[in-house]
Design a protein around this motif. Structure first.
Motif, PDB file in Angstrom:
ATOM      1  N   GLU A   5       0.821  -1.209   0.000  1.00  0.00           N
ATOM      2  CA  GLU A   5       0.000   0.000   0.000  1.00  0.00           C
ATOM      3  C   GLU A   5       0.859   1.265   0.000  1.00  0.00           C
ATOM      4  O   GLU A   5       0.531   2.241  -0.680  1.00  0.00           O
ATOM      5  CB  GLU A   5      -0.941  -0.015   1.218  1.00  0.00           C
ATOM      6  CG  GLU A   5      -2.018  -1.078   1.098  1.00  0.00           C
ATOM      7  CD  GLU A   5      -2.754  -1.340   2.409  1.00  0.00           C
ATOM      8  OE1 GLU A   5      -3.972  -1.604   2.340  1.00  0.00           O
ATOM      9  OE2 GLU A   5      -2.120  -1.279   3.494  1.00  0.00           O
ATOM     10  N   ILE A   6       1.964   1.237   0.736  1.00  0.00           N
ATOM     11  CA  ILE A   6       2.876   2.385   0.744  1.00  0.00           C
ATOM     12  C   ILE A   6       3.529   2.535  -0.631  1.00  0.00           C
ATOM     13  O   ILE A   6       3.677   3.642  -1.140  1.00  0.00           O
ATOM     14  CB  ILE A   6       3.912   2.252   1.871  1.00  0.00           C
ATOM     15  CG1 ILE A   6       3.193   2.345   3.229  1.00  0.00           C
ATOM     16  CG2 ILE A   6       5.005   3.314   1.750  1.00  0.00           C
ATOM     17  CD1 ILE A   6       4.046   1.953   4.426  1.00  0.00           C
ATOM     18  N   LEU A   7       3.892   1.418  -1.241  1.00  0.00           N
ATOM     19  CA  LEU A   7       4.470   1.441  -2.596  1.00  0.00           C
ATOM     20  C   LEU A   7       3.478   2.051  -3.588  1.00  0.00           C
ATOM     21  O   LEU A   7       3.832   2.926  -4.385  1.00  0.00           O
ATOM     22  CB  LEU A   7       4.867   0.030  -3.026  1.00  0.00           C
ATOM     23  CG  LEU A   7       5.431  -0.114  -4.429  1.00  0.00           C
ATOM     24  CD1 LEU A   7       6.720   0.673  -4.597  1.00  0.00           C
ATOM     25  CD2 LEU A   7       5.667  -1.584  -4.742  1.00  0.00           C
ATOM     26  N   ARG A   8       2.223   1.619  -3.523  1.00  0.00           N
ATOM     27  CA  ARG A   8       1.221   2.179  -4.420  1.00  0.00           C
ATOM     28  C   ARG A   8       1.051   3.674  -4.186  1.00  0.00           C
ATOM     29  O   ARG A   8       0.951   4.464  -5.123  1.00  0.00           O
ATOM     30  CB  ARG A   8      -0.128   1.459  -4.230  1.00  0.00           C
ATOM     31  CG  ARG A   8      -1.136   1.863  -5.306  1.00  0.00           C
ATOM     32  CD  ARG A   8      -2.548   2.137  -4.798  1.00  0.00           C
ATOM     33  NE  ARG A   8      -2.681   2.851  -3.565  1.00  0.00           N
ATOM     34  CZ  ARG A   8      -2.744   4.201  -3.455  1.00  0.00           C
ATOM     35  NH1 ARG A   8      -2.623   4.970  -4.502  1.00  0.00           N
ATOM     36  NH2 ARG A   8      -2.891   4.762  -2.277  1.00  0.00           N
ATOM     37  N   LEU A  24      12.597   3.829  -7.811  1.00  0.00           N
ATOM     38  CA  LEU A  24      12.184   3.480  -6.454  1.00  0.00           C
ATOM     39  C   LEU A  24      11.890   1.991  -6.336  1.00  0.00           C
ATOM     40  O   LEU A  24      12.226   1.367  -5.321  1.00  0.00           O
ATOM     41  CB  LEU A  24      11.012   4.336  -5.969  1.00  0.00           C
ATOM     42  CG  LEU A  24       9.590   4.062  -6.453  1.00  0.00           C
ATOM     43  CD1 LEU A  24       8.877   3.052  -5.564  1.00  0.00           C
ATOM     44  CD2 LEU A  24       8.805   5.358  -6.442  1.00  0.00           C
ATOM     45  N   ILE A  25      11.341   1.401  -7.384  1.00  0.00           N
ATOM     46  CA  ILE A  25      11.092  -0.045  -7.351  1.00  0.00           C
ATOM     47  C   ILE A  25      12.411  -0.812  -7.348  1.00  0.00           C
ATOM     48  O   ILE A  25      12.561  -1.797  -6.615  1.00  0.00           O
ATOM     49  CB  ILE A  25      10.179  -0.477  -8.522  1.00  0.00           C
ATOM     50  CG1 ILE A  25       8.767   0.052  -8.276  1.00  0.00           C
ATOM     51  CG2 ILE A  25      10.179  -1.997  -8.689  1.00  0.00           C
ATOM     52  CD1 ILE A  25       7.825  -0.118  -9.452  1.00  0.00           C
ATOM     53  N   ALA A  51      11.704   3.226   3.709  1.00  0.00           N
ATOM     54  CA  ALA A  51      12.695   4.246   3.349  1.00  0.00           C
ATOM     55  C   ALA A  51      13.155   4.081   1.901  1.00  0.00           C
ATOM     56  O   ALA A  51      13.324   5.077   1.180  1.00  0.00           O
ATOM     57  CB  ALA A  51      13.886   4.188   4.299  1.00  0.00           C
ATOM     58  N   ALA A  52      13.344   2.855   1.465  1.00  0.00           N
ATOM     59  CA  ALA A  52      13.759   2.615   0.078  1.00  0.00           C
ATOM     60  C   ALA A  52      12.684   3.102  -0.898  1.00  0.00           C
ATOM     61  O   ALA A  52      12.999   3.698  -1.935  1.00  0.00           O
ATOM     62  CB  ALA A  52      14.058   1.128  -0.135  1.00  0.00           C
ATOM     63  N   ILE A  53      11.440   2.868  -0.570  1.00  0.00           N
ATOM     64  CA  ILE A  53      10.337   3.314  -1.417  1.00  0.00           C
ATOM     65  C   ILE A  53      10.276   4.834  -1.473  1.00  0.00           C
ATOM     66  O   ILE A  53      10.087   5.425  -2.534  1.00  0.00           O
ATOM     67  CB  ILE A  53       9.003   2.713  -0.908  1.00  0.00           C
ATOM     68  CG1 ILE A  53       8.973   1.207  -1.181  1.00  0.00           C
ATOM     69  CG2 ILE A  53       7.802   3.420  -1.542  1.00  0.00           C
ATOM     70  CD1 ILE A  53       7.879   0.450  -0.433  1.00  0.00           C
TER      71      ILE A  53
END
Length: 162
Positions: A5-8, A24-25, A51-53
């Motif tokens: 959900e954070i990625l989306r 980011l991916i 953090a990476a996202i």
């Protein structure tokens, strides 16, 4: 909120910028892989992945405000943007603060103060090196001077055929 959900949410924030989304991916995938191979604890892994996202959240603003995505500008502008992005994600204040700290330091290679920070630096470097065609000498230098995790080093060796 889950990582997915954070990625989306971050993909939507990227407003269709395919380069930013792909980057980011890529960083998230490398960070997730290194963290899992290193066997870091579940909570640290979660912080690392978030953090990476979010690490380049300031890039759109920096392009508009400064005309470039200089790392120092990203670090300065990224902290409040990260806190805003994560404000409704059911994360604790300490989790949000740590993610914001990592975003605010992801171009700072001195005084790395945790495995999450170390892995984020390594994952971002690997992604940047693949995207920008860094020289073998540059990669080997980074690996010998900055990389600390065995999994990050092995991953870089596999990716760059070293």
């Amino acid at each position: 909120m889950t990582i997915a959900e954070i990625l989306r949410k971050m993909i939507a924030y990227s407003n269709g910028n395919i380069h930013d989304i792909d980057h980011l991916i890529r960083v998230w995938t490398y960070a997730k892989t290194i963290g899992e191979l290193e066997g870091i604890d579940k909570d640290t892994q979660f912080i690392l992945e978030v953090a990476a996202i979010a690490h380049d959240i300031a890039c759109p603003l920096c392009r508009e405000k400064y005309g470039n995505t200089n790392g120092k500008y990203q670090e300065e502008e990224g902290v409040p943007l990260t806190k805003e992005l994560l404000s409704d994600c059911d994360m604790s204040e300490s989790q949000i603060e740590r993610v914001a700290y990592l975003v605010g330091h992801h171009h700072t290679l001195q005084e790395i103060d945790g495995i999450d920070y170390q892995i984020l630096i390594e994952a971002d470097y690997i992604a940047n090196a693949t995207e920008n065609g860094y020289s073998r000498e540059n990669i080997e230098n980074f690996m010998s001077k900055i990389m600390k995790t065995e999994s990050g080093k092995r991953l870089a060796q596999d990716i760059f055929c070293l």
